[in-house]
Design a protein around this motif. Sequence first.
Motif, PDB file in Angstrom:
ATOM      1  N   HIS A 152    -108.000  45.002 -23.266  1.00 34.39           N
ATOM      2  CA  HIS A 152    -107.362  45.709 -24.377  1.00 34.39           C
ATOM      3  C   HIS A 152    -108.404  46.323 -25.313  1.00 34.39           C
ATOM      4  O   HIS A 152    -108.234  47.456 -25.769  1.00 34.39           O
ATOM      5  CB  HIS A 152    -106.434  44.782 -25.153  1.00 34.39           C
ATOM      6  N   ARG A 153    -109.466  45.599 -25.580  1.00 33.33           N
ATOM      7  CA  ARG A 153    -110.530  46.152 -26.434  1.00 33.33           C
ATOM      8  C   ARG A 153    -111.105  47.429 -25.828  1.00 33.33           C
ATOM      9  O   ARG A 153    -111.298  48.420 -26.502  1.00 33.33           O
ATOM     10  CB  ARG A 153    -111.657  45.133 -26.595  1.00 33.33           C
ATOM     11  N   HIS A 154    -111.362  47.391 -24.540  1.00 40.67           N
ATOM     12  CA  HIS A 154    -111.947  48.558 -23.868  1.00 40.67           C
ATOM     13  C   HIS A 154    -110.969  49.728 -23.828  1.00 40.67           C
ATOM     14  O   HIS A 154    -111.356  50.874 -24.039  1.00 40.67           O
ATOM     15  CB  HIS A 154    -112.392  48.186 -22.456  1.00 40.67           C
ATOM     16  N   ALA A 155    -109.689  49.438 -23.547  1.00 40.27           N
ATOM     17  CA  ALA A 155    -108.684  50.507 -23.487  1.00 40.27           C
ATOM     18  C   ALA A 155    -108.508  51.161 -24.855  1.00 40.27           C
ATOM     19  O   ALA A 155    -108.513  52.397 -24.964  1.00 40.27           O
ATOM     20  CB  ALA A 155    -107.354  49.959 -22.987  1.00 40.27           C
ATOM     21  N   ILE A 156    -108.383  50.361 -25.896  1.00 38.62           N
ATOM     22  CA  ILE A 156    -108.207  50.916 -27.240  1.00 38.62           C
ATOM     23  C   ILE A 156    -109.485  51.616 -27.681  1.00 38.62           C
ATOM     24  O   ILE A 156    -109.440  52.679 -28.310  1.00 38.62           O
ATOM     25  CB  ILE A 156    -107.799  49.814 -28.250  1.00 38.62           C
ATOM     26  N   GLY A 157    -110.633  51.071 -27.329  1.00 42.72           N
ATOM     27  CA  GLY A 157    -111.904  51.727 -27.654  1.00 42.72           C
ATOM     28  C   GLY A 157    -112.049  53.076 -26.963  1.00 42.72           C
ATOM     29  O   GLY A 157    -112.654  54.010 -27.495  1.00 42.72           O
ATOM     30  N   ALA A 158    -111.466  53.211 -25.782  1.00 46.16           N
ATOM     31  CA  ALA A 158    -111.568  54.468 -25.027  1.00 46.16           C
ATOM     32  C   ALA A 158    -110.568  55.522 -25.487  1.00 46.16           C
ATOM     33  O   ALA A 158    -110.911  56.700 -25.596  1.00 46.16           O
ATOM     34  CB  ALA A 158    -111.380  54.190 -23.535  1.00 46.16           C
ATOM     35  N   VAL A 159    -109.309  55.109 -25.754  1.00 48.71           N
ATOM     36  CA  VAL A 159    -108.267  56.114 -26.042  1.00 48.71           C
ATOM     37  C   VAL A 159    -107.523  55.913 -27.355  1.00 48.71           C
ATOM     38  O   VAL A 159    -106.749  56.764 -27.764  1.00 48.71           O
ATOM     39  CB  VAL A 159    -107.230  56.189 -24.890  1.00 48.71           C
ATOM     40  N   GLY A 160    -107.718  54.771 -28.022  1.00 47.26           N
ATOM     41  CA  GLY A 160    -107.024  54.513 -29.279  1.00 47.26           C
ATOM     42  C   GLY A 160    -105.688  53.825 -29.063  1.00 47.26           C
ATOM     43  O   GLY A 160    -105.290  53.531 -27.940  1.00 47.26           O
ATOM     44  N   ASN A 161    -105.009  53.561 -30.179  1.00 44.60           N
ATOM     45  CA  ASN A 161    -103.686  52.933 -30.089  1.00 44.60           C
ATOM     46  C   ASN A 161    -102.633  53.990 -29.770  1.00 44.60           C
ATOM     47  O   ASN A 161    -102.931  55.179 -29.694  1.00 44.60           O
ATOM     48  CB  ASN A 161    -103.361  52.148 -31.374  1.00 44.60           C
ATOM     49  N   TYR A 162    -101.388  53.568 -29.602  1.00 43.38           N
ATOM     50  CA  TYR A 162    -100.326  54.494 -29.205  1.00 43.38           C
ATOM     51  C   TYR A 162    -100.186  55.662 -30.189  1.00 43.38           C
ATOM     52  O   TYR A 162    -100.057  56.812 -29.785  1.00 43.38           O
ATOM     53  CB  TYR A 162     -98.992  53.753 -29.069  1.00 43.38           C
ATOM     54  N   GLY A 163    -100.236  55.358 -31.476  1.00 43.31           N
ATOM     55  CA  GLY A 163    -100.114  56.412 -32.482  1.00 43.31           C
ATOM     56  C   GLY A 163    -101.237  57.432 -32.386  1.00 43.31           C
ATOM     57  O   GLY A 163    -101.012  58.643 -32.505  1.00 43.31           O
ATOM     58  N   GLU A 164    -102.445  56.967 -32.154  1.00 41.01           N
ATOM     59  CA  GLU A 164    -103.584  57.884 -32.003  1.00 41.01           C
ATOM     60  C   GLU A 164    -103.442  58.735 -30.750  1.00 41.01           C
ATOM     61  O   GLU A 164    -103.732  59.939 -30.775  1.00 41.01           O
ATOM     62  CB  GLU A 164    -104.890  57.088 -31.952  1.00 41.01           C
ATOM     63  N   ILE A 165    -102.983  58.137 -29.663  1.00 42.73           N
ATOM     64  CA  ILE A 165    -102.784  58.882 -28.415  1.00 42.73           C
ATOM     65  C   ILE A 165    -101.710  59.940 -28.615  1.00 42.73           C
ATOM     66  O   ILE A 165    -101.874  61.096 -28.227  1.00 42.73           O
ATOM     67  CB  ILE A 165    -102.408  57.931 -27.257  1.00 42.73           C
ATOM     68  N   TYR A 166    -100.598  59.549 -29.246  1.00 45.63           N
ATOM     69  CA  TYR A 166     -99.493  60.489 -29.472  1.00 45.63           C
ATOM     70  C   TYR A 166     -99.954  61.651 -30.351  1.00 45.63           C
ATOM     71  O   TYR A 166     -99.688  62.817 -30.040  1.00 45.63           O
ATOM     72  CB  TYR A 166     -98.309  59.769 -30.132  1.00 45.63           C
ATOM     73  N   LYS A 167    -100.653  61.335 -31.415  1.00 50.26           N
ATOM     74  CA  LYS A 167    -101.113  62.378 -32.341  1.00 50.26           C
ATOM     75  C   LYS A 167    -102.039  63.368 -31.630  1.00 50.26           C
ATOM     76  O   LYS A 167    -101.915  64.577 -31.788  1.00 50.26           O
ATOM     77  CB  LYS A 167    -101.824  61.747 -33.534  1.00 50.26           C
ATOM     78  N   ARG A 168    -102.932  62.859 -30.831  1.00 51.37           N
ATOM     79  CA  ARG A 168    -103.901  63.696 -30.132  1.00 51.37           C
ATOM     80  C   ARG A 168    -103.267  64.507 -29.000  1.00 51.37           C
ATOM     81  O   ARG A 168    -103.643  65.648 -28.751  1.00 51.37           O
ATOM     82  CB  ARG A 168    -105.022  62.798 -29.576  1.00 51.37           C
ATOM     83  N   SER A 169    -102.268  63.935 -28.341  1.00 50.06           N
ATOM     84  CA  SER A 169    -101.718  64.551 -27.135  1.00 50.06           C
ATOM     85  C   SER A 169    -100.421  65.320 -27.329  1.00 50.06           C
ATOM     86  O   SER A 169    -100.200  66.313 -26.651  1.00 50.06           O
ATOM     87  CB  SER A 169    -101.464  63.478 -26.075  1.00 50.06           C
ATOM     88  N   LEU A 170     -99.553  64.867 -28.220  1.00 50.19           N
ATOM     89  CA  LEU A 170     -98.214  65.433 -28.284  1.00 50.19           C
ATOM     90  C   LEU A 170     -97.771  65.971 -29.637  1.00 50.19           C
ATOM     91  O   LEU A 170     -96.886  66.804 -29.699  1.00 50.19           O
ATOM     92  CB  LEU A 170     -97.184  64.373 -27.844  1.00 50.19           C
ATOM     93  N   GLU A 171     -98.344  65.470 -30.711  1.00 56.69           N
ATOM     94  CA  GLU A 171     -97.791  65.773 -32.028  1.00 56.69           C
ATOM     95  C   GLU A 171     -97.788  67.254 -32.378  1.00 56.69           C
ATOM     96  O   GLU A 171     -96.926  67.706 -33.133  1.00 56.69           O
ATOM     97  CB  GLU A 171     -98.488  64.964 -33.115  1.00 56.69           C
ATOM     98  N   THR A 172     -98.708  68.027 -31.840  1.00 60.56           N
ATOM     99  CA  THR A 172     -98.689  69.464 -32.127  1.00 60.56           C
ATOM    100  C   THR A 172     -97.514  70.154 -31.441  1.00 60.56           C
ATOM    101  O   THR A 172     -97.079  71.218 -31.861  1.00 60.56           O
ATOM    102  CB  THR A 172     -99.997  70.152 -31.679  1.00 60.56           C
ATOM    103  N   ILE A 173     -96.978  69.528 -30.399  1.00 65.89           N
ATOM    104  CA  ILE A 173     -95.841  70.081 -29.664  1.00 65.89           C
ATOM    105  C   ILE A 173     -94.530  69.516 -30.197  1.00 65.89           C
ATOM    106  O   ILE A 173     -93.552  70.230 -30.366  1.00 65.89           O
ATOM    107  CB  ILE A 173     -95.966  69.761 -28.158  1.00 65.89           C
ATOM    108  N   LEU A 174     -94.496  68.206 -30.438  1.00 60.14           N
ATOM    109  CA  LEU A 174     -93.271  67.527 -30.850  1.00 60.14           C
ATOM    110  C   LEU A 174     -93.626  66.451 -31.868  1.00 60.14           C
ATOM    111  O   LEU A 174     -94.354  65.505 -31.556  1.00 60.14           O
ATOM    112  CB  LEU A 174     -92.596  66.893 -29.629  1.00 60.14           C
TER     113      LEU A 174
END
Length: 146
Positions: free
Chosen positions: A107-129
């Motif tokens: 979990h430390r490595h996964a969150i360190g690599a891509v962030g938490n769910y909110g960070e992933i959503y903001k980076r990947s989808l929030e500009t669209i939806l």
Amino acid sequence: GFRALDSGEVDVLAGGRVTLEADVNGFTFSIPYYYSPEHPTVQYALHLKLPVGAIAMVTREDDSQWSDFVFWVVAGTFIAEENSITQAASQDMVDAPGFGPSFVNTHRHAIGAVGNYGEIYKRSLETILQRGGRNLLNTNPLPHHF
């Protein structure tokens, strides 16, 4: 996507639509990480409601250990957000001893690599939806995203 997964060409499919047909045909889904706002659920059987438009990581059903691992990595992104653990603070994630000593820091490595769910959503989808509805974390006393 599903053909490559079925043939063993890939081990995990990101962005697979959760369907009863795929589940019955030998695939396993992680916790859905995106819900289409247009289609909340469809009744498939007397008491079975399946989110239509839900997107999840997909693995082959014949490798239950790998499927469990993928499930818990996705779940870890929700756990991190629920506990306000960001990518910058990934060292604060709890150990994940369920897959043996070599994977305690998963979990430390996964969150360190891509962030938490909110960070992933903001980076990947929030500009669209904009995030809302089922794509927000559940704020009930017993935290579950789904």
